[in-house]
Design an enzyme around this catalytic site. Structure first.
Site: not given
Length: 212
Positions: A132, A170
């Site tokens: 990701s 993230k």
């Protein structure tokens, strides 16, 4: 040849270290001036060895380059600090709900780092699983995290999600009161933080390393 005084030698060491860090971090003096808010003449006097900064300014420079103060103030040997003591940084695995992040139950191993190359603060590693954050952080990489409760907008953070049981990496983005955890890989969806979908920042990502 005229021998340098102690003060002159300290200024020379500091200037050499600062200029090395500029090259290592791919920064310029203009970047330092803009990002720190220090006066241009003052910054340039440090990098030229004309003046020596106060302790609070040295700490600010260390924080800016993500290095300990000694990397700025102490003489280096072939780009390395004289001190070579190793520190074992814990690698965090699955998070046991309610346990402190570095509790024994959460640690799956350690990575050794030279003590005097590490930034200040409580540090731990996360082992990146998945794509990701690719290509910024590839699958299998180890990411060094400094524990802190918040990060600046756009910075990469280690964040607890799924009821404080999973740590993820993230990029934190804020739009007004909305907080989103953004993947760098556009094939993945953002994680929107809501009361029903909470998240808690564990710390700031500082550097990445990977084993071959």
């Amino acid at each position: 040849m005229k021998q340098l005084t102690t003060a002159q030698k300290q200024r020379e060491i500091l200037a050499n270290n600062l200029n090395e860090l500029l090259e290592l971090k791919r920064k310029t003096q203009a970047d330092v001036i803009r990002d720190t808010g220090f006066a241009e003449a003052t910054v340039r006097s440090w990098f030229s060895g004309e003046k020596y900064p106060r302790l609070d300014k040295i700490q600010a420079l260390a924080d800016y380059f993500n290095v300990p103060r000694s990397r700025i103030t102490e003489e280096q040997i072939d780009g390395m600090l004289k001190v070579s003591q190793l520190v074992s940084i814990p690698i965090i695995g699955d998070i046991a709900c309610g346990d402190p992040i570095t509790a024994v139950e959460n640690i799956q191993g350690y990575r050794d780092e030279a003590a005097d190359t590490l930034p200040t603060g409580n540090l731990f590693y996360l082992h990146c699983k998945g794509n990701s954050m690719a290509p910024t952080i590839p699958n299998g990489a180890y990411v060094l995290i400094r524990q802190q409760p918040d990060v600046e907008d756009g910075e990469i953070a280690a964040v607890l999600v799924n009821g404080d049981t999973e740590a993820t990496l993230k990029r934190v983005k804020r739009q007004g009161s909305l907080v989103m955890l953004m993947p760098d890989n556009q094939s993945y969806d953002p994680y929107v933080v809501t009361p029903d979908n909470p998240a808690r920042i564990l710390g700031k990502a500082l550097k990445m390393s990977a084993d071959l």
